[in-house]
Design a protein around this motif. Structure first.
Motif, PDB file in Angstrom:
ATOM      1  N   TYR A  20      37.798  -5.417  40.093  1.00  0.00           N
ATOM      2  CA  TYR A  20      37.826  -5.182  41.535  1.00  0.00           C
ATOM      3  C   TYR A  20      38.214  -6.480  42.228  1.00  0.00           C
ATOM      4  O   TYR A  20      37.664  -7.547  41.946  1.00  0.00           O
ATOM      5  N   LYS A  60      37.763  -4.714  47.760  1.00  0.00           N
ATOM      6  CA  LYS A  60      37.646  -3.260  47.669  1.00  0.00           C
ATOM      7  C   LYS A  60      38.846  -2.634  46.971  1.00  0.00           C
ATOM      8  O   LYS A  60      38.911  -1.416  46.819  1.00  0.00           O
ATOM      9  N   ASN A  61      39.799  -3.450  46.569  1.00  0.00           N
ATOM     10  CA  ASN A  61      40.957  -2.974  45.835  1.00  0.00           C
ATOM     11  C   ASN A  61      40.709  -3.084  44.329  1.00  0.00           C
ATOM     12  O   ASN A  61      39.850  -3.845  43.887  1.00  0.00           O
ATOM     13  N   SER A 118      42.522  -3.696  40.546  1.00  0.00           N
ATOM     14  CA  SER A 118      43.679  -4.134  39.772  1.00  0.00           C
ATOM     15  C   SER A 118      43.764  -3.299  38.500  1.00  0.00           C
ATOM     16  O   SER A 118      42.789  -3.169  37.758  1.00  0.00           O
ATOM     17  N   MET A 154      48.277  -2.386  41.970  1.00  0.00           N
ATOM     18  CA  MET A 154      47.155  -2.517  42.882  1.00  0.00           C
ATOM     19  C   MET A 154      46.823  -1.156  43.489  1.00  0.00           C
ATOM     20  O   MET A 154      47.681  -0.504  44.081  1.00  0.00           O
ATOM     21  N   ASN A 159      44.917   0.237  46.309  1.00  0.00           N
ATOM     22  CA  ASN A 159      44.296  -0.178  47.558  1.00  0.00           C
ATOM     23  C   ASN A 159      43.148   0.744  47.953  1.00  0.00           C
ATOM     24  O   ASN A 159      43.077   1.898  47.498  1.00  0.00           O
ATOM     25  N   GLU A 160      42.302   0.250  48.824  1.00  0.00           N
ATOM     26  CA  GLU A 160      41.133   1.025  49.248  1.00  0.00           C
ATOM     27  C   GLU A 160      41.542   2.357  49.871  1.00  0.00           C
ATOM     28  O   GLU A 160      40.916   3.388  49.636  1.00  0.00           O
ATOM     29  N   GLU A 175      43.960   4.249  49.179  1.00  0.00           N
ATOM     30  CA  GLU A 175      44.515   5.189  48.201  1.00  0.00           C
ATOM     31  C   GLU A 175      43.488   5.593  47.150  1.00  0.00           C
ATOM     32  O   GLU A 175      43.837   6.243  46.174  1.00  0.00           O
ATOM     33  N   GLN A 176      42.226   5.187  47.343  1.00  0.00           N
ATOM     34  CA  GLN A 176      41.166   5.561  46.411  1.00  0.00           C
ATOM     35  C   GLN A 176      40.436   6.802  46.920  1.00  0.00           C
ATOM     36  O   GLN A 176      40.254   6.973  48.120  1.00  0.00           O
ATOM     37  N   ARG A 211      55.927  -5.865  42.639  1.00  0.00           N
ATOM     38  CA  ARG A 211      54.636  -5.479  43.217  1.00  0.00           C
ATOM     39  C   ARG A 211      54.559  -3.956  43.206  1.00  0.00           C
ATOM     40  O   ARG A 211      55.392  -3.287  43.814  1.00  0.00           O
ATOM     41  N   ASN A 245      52.409  -0.528  43.954  1.00  0.00           N
ATOM     42  CA  ASN A 245      51.300   0.116  44.657  1.00  0.00           C
ATOM     43  C   ASN A 245      51.113   1.523  44.097  1.00  0.00           C
ATOM     44  O   ASN A 245      52.084   2.278  43.966  1.00  0.00           O
ATOM     45  N   SER A 274      48.387   5.220  43.756  1.00  0.00           N
ATOM     46  CA  SER A 274      47.475   6.049  44.544  1.00  0.00           C
ATOM     47  C   SER A 274      46.740   7.038  43.647  1.00  0.00           C
ATOM     48  O   SER A 274      47.271   7.476  42.615  1.00  0.00           O
TER      49      SER A 274
END
Length: 439
Positions: A148, A151-152, A154, A163, A165-166, A168-169, A196, A198, A200
């Motif tokens: 963690y 709040k993201n 890895s 990553m 992200n918060e 997408e959780q 990079r 991202n 979901s």
């Protein structure tokens, strides 16, 4: 033959998927850089590398001058006496290839050459990783939770880190390090520090891709997912269509004993999934989308994308769902704004009665002679209004609304008390109809 160099290139090509030709170019550029650092210029320097043996030759083209005093730039010119030591046939004015020994380079020149090679390898490695995951954009991949970061989360995808992200959780999901999860790749960006990525866990396409990987009929195109609506972590509705009349779309997605859909539910940590049949008729589609609630009638307007739905009194809460979830997902699935009322509420609500639509087209009931004989269904078909005025129909077409309700009564009401209540309501409606059409 330079075996060490060849082995090193083979390892880089195999592990980092960088082509040998790219590495050869990197070596050539590094040697040119070293020459420039050592001699101050490298305009006349050439590098040749044998692709098969990995042997390389670095030489400079120099013009032969008559005497040592005529040499103005040693990097570009050479005296005839020095030239004769290299080639006995050298003549004044010739362009002579003078070999440069890389071992003569200084420490700084060698270090710069090394940095050029490493930089090129890093750039190519980033490019390979970017292209590899860019092709998987809008697809599902399996990753390993690493840690963690605030709040993201890895997630390691193999050759790159992503990553989560918060935003997408899924609310309530907690991951443990080394846990394997499936994620949907939202976007892949190429940055100076590498790609990079991202991902979901909430995107509706995640469910769609999971069904494609789990259901063979969807992969080969026999069954299509026409629409999907999702509230991540709670419930998902999908509408499916079969291009083969011998294949049941819903059954194919559910699988034997629910094996296929259960595998997807497990991956989504218990998220409920409703699978319904797609229908080109908006009324039937809305009826399917509101399942498991039973529907009495649907009045759909394709132009305004609105629908009014009548359900039995005891089915109203089921049709709306907890906190309006069932109706909300049905609206997203169909693209219609849905207004739901019970039969009792629909009696006095404008737009929820058959009379409202008949008056709109024909005026008073007395002006439409076929209503009593043909029923609502005949009216809709006679005027070509199947899509705007759609009745909840059984599989076999019925001629009148009274026959339909009588037939539906036997299936919809299991207890005698419910059947008696419905019979009483039906008699009341028939009596009211008789009063209206008495004249």
């Amino acid at each position: 033959m330079n075996k060490e160099l060849m082995e090193a290139l083979d390892i880089l090509e195999r592990e980092k998927e960088i082509s040998k030709e790219t590495l050869f170019e990197a070596i050539e550029n590094s040697l040119l850089t070293a020459c420039k650092n050592h001699f101050g210029k490298a305009d006349n320097v050439h590098v040749e590398i044998d692709r098969d043996t990995c042997d390389f030759l670095v030489y400079a083209e120099k013009e032969v001058m008559p005497a040592e005093d005529d040499v103005e730039d040693p990097c570009l010119q050479i005296s005839l006496d020095d030239a004769r030591e290299i080639s006995s046939r050298a003549k004044v004015g010739d362009m002579l290839h003078v070999e440069i020994k890389s071992r003569e380079f200084g420490r700084i020149a060698t270090q710069n050459a090394k940095n050029v090679i490493l930089q090129k390898i890093r750039e190519e490695e980033r490019s390979v990783i970017y292209n590899q995951y860019y092709e998987k954009e809008r697809d599902v991949v399996t990753g390993v939770v690493q840690r963690y970061l605030g709040k993201n989360v890895s997630i390691n995808l193999g050759k790159a880190d992503a990553m989560l992200n918060e935003g997408e959780q899924v609310k309530g999901e907690v991951f443990r390090p080394t846990e394997r999860i499936k994620v949907y790749i939202l976007e892949v960006k190429n940055t100076p520090k590498g790609p990079r990525i991202n991902v979901s866990r909430t995107h509706p396409e995640l469910v769609k891709r999971l069904f494609e990987s789990e259901v063979t009929e969807i992969r080969d195109g026999t069954v299509e997912i026409r629409s999907i609506a999702r509230e991540a972590g709670s419930r998902t509705k999908i509408a499916v269509w079969s291009n083969n009349p011998n294949v049941d779309a819903v059954g194919a997605c559910v699988g034997m004993n629910g094996a296929r859909v259960n595998a997807i539910v497990d991956e989504l940590r218990g998220e409920k999934i409703d699978i319904v049949n797609w229908d080109e008729n908006p009324g039937n589609l809305i009826q399917n989308a509101l399942s498991p609630a039973k529907i009495v009638a649907v009045f759909a307007d394709p132009d305004e994308k609105t629908a009014k739905v009548v359900v039995p009194d005891y089915q109203l809460s089921l049709a709306i769902g907890k906190e309006g979830q069932n109706a909300r997902l049905a609206a997203r699935l169909t693209g219609y704004k849905i207004d739901i009322k019970s039969e009792t509420q629909a009696k006095d609500a404008p737009g929820f009665r058959y009379e409202d639509y008949i008056e709109e087209v024909y005026g008073e009931y007395e002006d439409y002679e076929g209503y009593n004989e043909g029923g609502y269904e005949e009216y809709g078909k006679a005027d070509g209004q199947e899509e705007s005025l759609t009745e909840y129909e059984a599989e076999d077409t019925v001629d009148t609304y009274e026959e339909y309700t009588a037939d539906e009564n036997s299936d919809a009401y299991e207890s005698e008390e419910e059947a008696e209540e419905f019979d009483a309501y039906e008699e009341k409606m028939i009596a009211e109809d008789a009063d209206i059409y008495t004249e």
